[in-house]
Design an enzyme around this catalytic site. Structure first.
Site, mmCIF file in Angstrom:
data_model
loop_
_atom_site.group_PDB
_atom_site.id
_atom_site.type_symbol
_atom_site.label_atom_id
_atom_site.label_comp_id
_atom_site.label_asym_id
_atom_site.label_seq_id
_atom_site.Cartn_x
_atom_site.Cartn_y
_atom_site.Cartn_z
ATOM 1 N N CYS A 2 19.563 80.608 -53.258
ATOM 2 C CA CYS A 2 18.954 80.764 -51.758
ATOM 3 C C CYS A 2 19.845 79.908 -51.229
ATOM 4 O O CYS A 2 21.038 79.320 -51.497
ATOM 5 C CB CYS A 2 17.676 80.095 -51.956
ATOM 6 N N LEU A 54 16.469 84.254 -51.716
ATOM 7 C CA LEU A 54 16.893 85.506 -52.392
ATOM 8 C C LEU A 54 16.044 85.421 -53.636
ATOM 9 O O LEU A 54 16.266 84.770 -54.232
ATOM 10 C CB LEU A 54 18.206 85.394 -52.406
ATOM 11 N N ILE A 56 14.640 86.218 -56.689
ATOM 12 C CA ILE A 56 15.102 86.430 -58.142
ATOM 13 C C ILE A 56 13.733 86.427 -59.211
ATOM 14 O O ILE A 56 13.595 87.231 -60.000
ATOM 15 C CB ILE A 56 16.171 85.465 -58.314
ATOM 16 N N ILE A 57 13.377 85.159 -59.280
ATOM 17 C CA ILE A 57 12.251 84.757 -60.075
ATOM 18 C C ILE A 57 10.826 84.777 -59.376
ATOM 19 O O ILE A 57 10.714 83.896 -58.535
ATOM 20 C CB ILE A 57 12.559 83.577 -60.965
ATOM 21 N N GLU A 81 18.787 78.559 -60.090
ATOM 22 C CA GLU A 81 18.116 78.823 -61.123
ATOM 23 C C GLU A 81 17.876 77.813 -62.362
ATOM 24 O O GLU A 81 19.055 77.051 -62.786
ATOM 25 C CB GLU A 81 18.567 80.311 -61.773
ATOM 26 N N GLY A 379 32.363 85.797 -66.110
ATOM 27 C CA GLY A 379 33.158 85.130 -67.116
ATOM 28 C C GLY A 379 33.936 83.789 -66.617
ATOM 29 O O GLY A 379 34.825 83.394 -67.623
#
Length: 648
Positions: A2, A54, A56-57, A81, A379
């Site tokens: 966010c 935003l 997501i969870i 997160e 990665g």
């Protein structure tokens, strides 16, 4: 992921203006959180918190921010997160509240009530930047994650403490002054990015990774020292754990890395929205995708972009790895015109001068990925952790040869090399040029670079000079002074280990992670980096150098892990990087654009840059006499940023 922002102290604002100004700060970073927004302020202590979400969870209203803790003591806005937030909930035991939803922000706030802010953050595994208002102590705490995945700026302007995920949020506040810091500009020309804690604006700083900052609302804002406190140190830095038990078995190292990295990947695959991964077909992204696919009941979504220019296209390698692993692969072949169309957008979402040209393909990849998923794993960070950059070998080898030569002899040799101008060196190499490999071309440029390195007596100064762009930026920036940036000093480390550590502390957060965050968030995409899981980072510190660099090749232990998932013949190839042909573009389709930005009278009138060295580099580059692509891109990105800021 966010966007957050806010301020302490209302300055000239009256109560009616506070919410409006806060709303404008949020609108400035709406791309970071297009799904929801919120503002909370308290006129008593003069504190305002702004949030863009935003989702997501926990996509429900239970995830709305700013969010209060169960006791009502803390108010938080949170970007990022917390991957182990369910473990935090379990650890609360009888102190657990009646949960309203399943967001990680709610888990953190319950932890703040039970353990306090610092102890909760130390327990948390994740990427984040957060602002927490303690209504009891009347203190605002700003916190940034360990590795610096999420950005957070702060500073005092006109008696107001401003903070936010991006500088554009601070610019939206009427107290913001926006004076350019010329020393920060010189740092950008040296590195191609502005390292923390500096920012392009005087009085505004980046909160360093692994630190928190407390600001009291009692008394004048000017009385707050604004000195961050460290809650976590990168392993093997001064101030970190004194003793680290090193692994002495190859088999144990490979097995444990496989286990720890698989667990980190699994933690980061949790989302309530579609999730995928970037895939270049190289070691790092292939390892992440392989572990995702091994733990997924359905094909993982993977994404790559390809280029028409030879030497810049890795899409065939990515496709081969995707086919072997059975992923649902999406590939986009972009034209040079597609890539160049991104350039005018760069100042808008990078917010301060930033000149790593891989920002262009990174933005294109993020845009492609966001058309299909909302979260993507990458990665990044494996090179810093496991010794993957070729410069670690080249520079260490060069230093081992050069530092044995007496200083006086080195300086005389350097003077002799510089006595022959670059065109003369190039002319001497012409008869042999058809027989030279690509790395043997442009001999004059490299000879003068070598002469510069001969004068270095300290190995980390040698590294800085080897890898810098403008070695003496104070000769380019009007009003800047010479600087020597302090480097981590640890006599227990080898030169290669010290280079890896230095990159982890600055190049990784200030270039690589900043690039990915801004490019992804400009497209409303969340990115996650499993190699920066706390357990992976701390495990990497226990792996001796011989398991990272072996037989002239980096990432040995990681290669052994990947062998379990992907045949080596699909992976083994020279590292290409992720760039675009800026050198030829500047001589061709970007020439007119560059000429306008580097006009001599324009540079002189703006007053930030000395025209003479810049025009000299431009002329030499246009003629093909020398390749100044990186140095010119540094200048051009500042010039375009400056033009954009004036128009907004």
């Amino acid at each position: 992921m966010c966007g957050i922002a806010g301020f302490v102290g209302f300055g000239r604002l009256d109560g009616r203006d506070v919410e409006s100004v806060a709303g404008r700060m949020g609108e400035a970073i709406a791309h970071r959180g297009p799904d929801d927004s919120g503002v909370w302020f308290d006129a008593g202590p003069e504190v305002a918190l702004v949030f863009r979400r935003l989702s997501i969870i926990d996509l429900s209203a239970a995830g709305h921010q700013p969010m209060l803790s169960p006791s009502g003591r803390y108010v938080a806005i949170f970007n990022g997160e917390i991957y182990n937030h369910l473990d935090l909930r379990a650890s609360l035991g009888s102190n657990a509240p009646a949960w309203r939803g399943h967001s990680d922000t709610e888990s953190l706030l319950a932890g703040f009530d039970a353990w306090g802010i610092r102890k909760t953050i130390v327990r948390a595994i994740g990427m984040f930047a957060t602002a927490v208002w303690d209504r009891q102590r009347r203190v605002l705490t700003l916190v940034r994650d360990r590795a610096g995945e999420k950005p957070l700026y702060y500073g005092r302007h006109n008696g107001v403490l401003l903070f936010g995920s991006e500088l554009k949020a601070l610019r939206a506040h009427p107290a913001f002054t926006g004076e350019i810091d010329r020393q920060a500009l010189s740092l950008q020309l040296f590195h191609n990015y502005i390292p923390a804690p500096h920012s392009i604006y005087r009085g505004i700083r980046k909160l360093p990774p692994g630190t928190f900052l407390e600001i009291s609302a009692d008394g004048p804002i000017a009385d707050n020292p604004l000195e961050p406190t460290r809650y976590w140190s990168w392993p093997r830095t001064p101030g970190s754990a004194a003793s680290i038990e090193m692994i002495d078995s190859d088999e144990v190292a490979v097995s444990r890395l496989d286990e720890i990295l698989r667990r980190a990947v699994a933690r980061q695959m949790v989302a309530d929205v579609p999730l995928g991964a970037f895939l270049s077909g190289g070691i790092d992204s292939s390892t992440v995708v392989a572990m995702m696919q091994a733990q997924s009941p359905r094909p993982v979504r993977t994404f790559t972009i390809g280029f028409q220019e030879p030497g810049y296209d890795e899409s065939a390698h990515a496709k081969a790895v995707a086919h072997h692993l059975g992923t649902d692969h999406t590939e986009l072949l972009v034209t040079p015109e597609d890539a160049r169309a991104v350039i005018p957008l760069l100042p808008r979402f990078f917010d301060e001068p930033f000149s790593d040209s891989s920002q262009i393909p990174t933005f294109l990849l993020a845009r492609l990925t966001r058309q299909h998923v909302t979260v993507s794993l990458s990665g990044d960070a494996a090179d810093e952790l496991f010794g993957g950059y070729s410069r670690y070998f080249r520079i260490a080898k060069a230093w081992s040869l050069i530092h044995r030569i007496p200083s006086a002899v080195r300086r005389l040799s350097a003077a002799a090399i510089r006595a022959l101008p670059v065109p003369v060196w190039n002319g001497l190499s012409v008869p042999a040029r058809p027989f030279l490999p690509l790395r043997g071309r442009n001999i004059g440029h490299k000879a003068h670079k070598f002469a510069e390195l001969l004068g270095q007596d300290d190995r980390m100064h040698f590294y800085k000079r080897f890898d810098c762009h403008w070695p003496f930026p104070e000769q380019v920036v009007v009003g800047a002074s010479a600087f020597e940036r302090p480097e981590p000093a640890n006599p227990a480390l080898t030169f290669q280990e010290e280079m890896m550590l230095a990159d982890s502390l600055s190049y990784l957060p200030d270039d690589i992670l900043a690039k990915v965050d801004r490019a992804a968030m400009a497209n409303g995409l969340e990115t996650r980096v499993p190699f920066l899981d706390r357990d992976v980072v701390e495990f990497a510190a226990t792996v001796p150098l011989r398991m990272k660099i072996r037989d002239g090749q980096g990432k040995w232990v990681l290669r052994q892990v990947l062998d379990k998932y992907v045949p080596r013949e699909l992976i083994e190839r020279p590292k290409m990087g992720f760039g675009v042909p800026i050198d030829s573009w500047l001589r061709g389709p970007l020439r007119e654009w560059g000429e306008a930005l580097l006009d001599e009278s324009r540079l002189r009138n703006e007053g930030y840059l000395h025209p003479t060295p810049i025009r000299k580099a431009w002329t030499e580059h246009m003629s093909g006499q020398r390749n100044w692509q990186y140095q010119l891109w540094d200048i051009l990105m500042f010039q375009q940023w400056l033009e954009y800021q004036r128009g907004n």
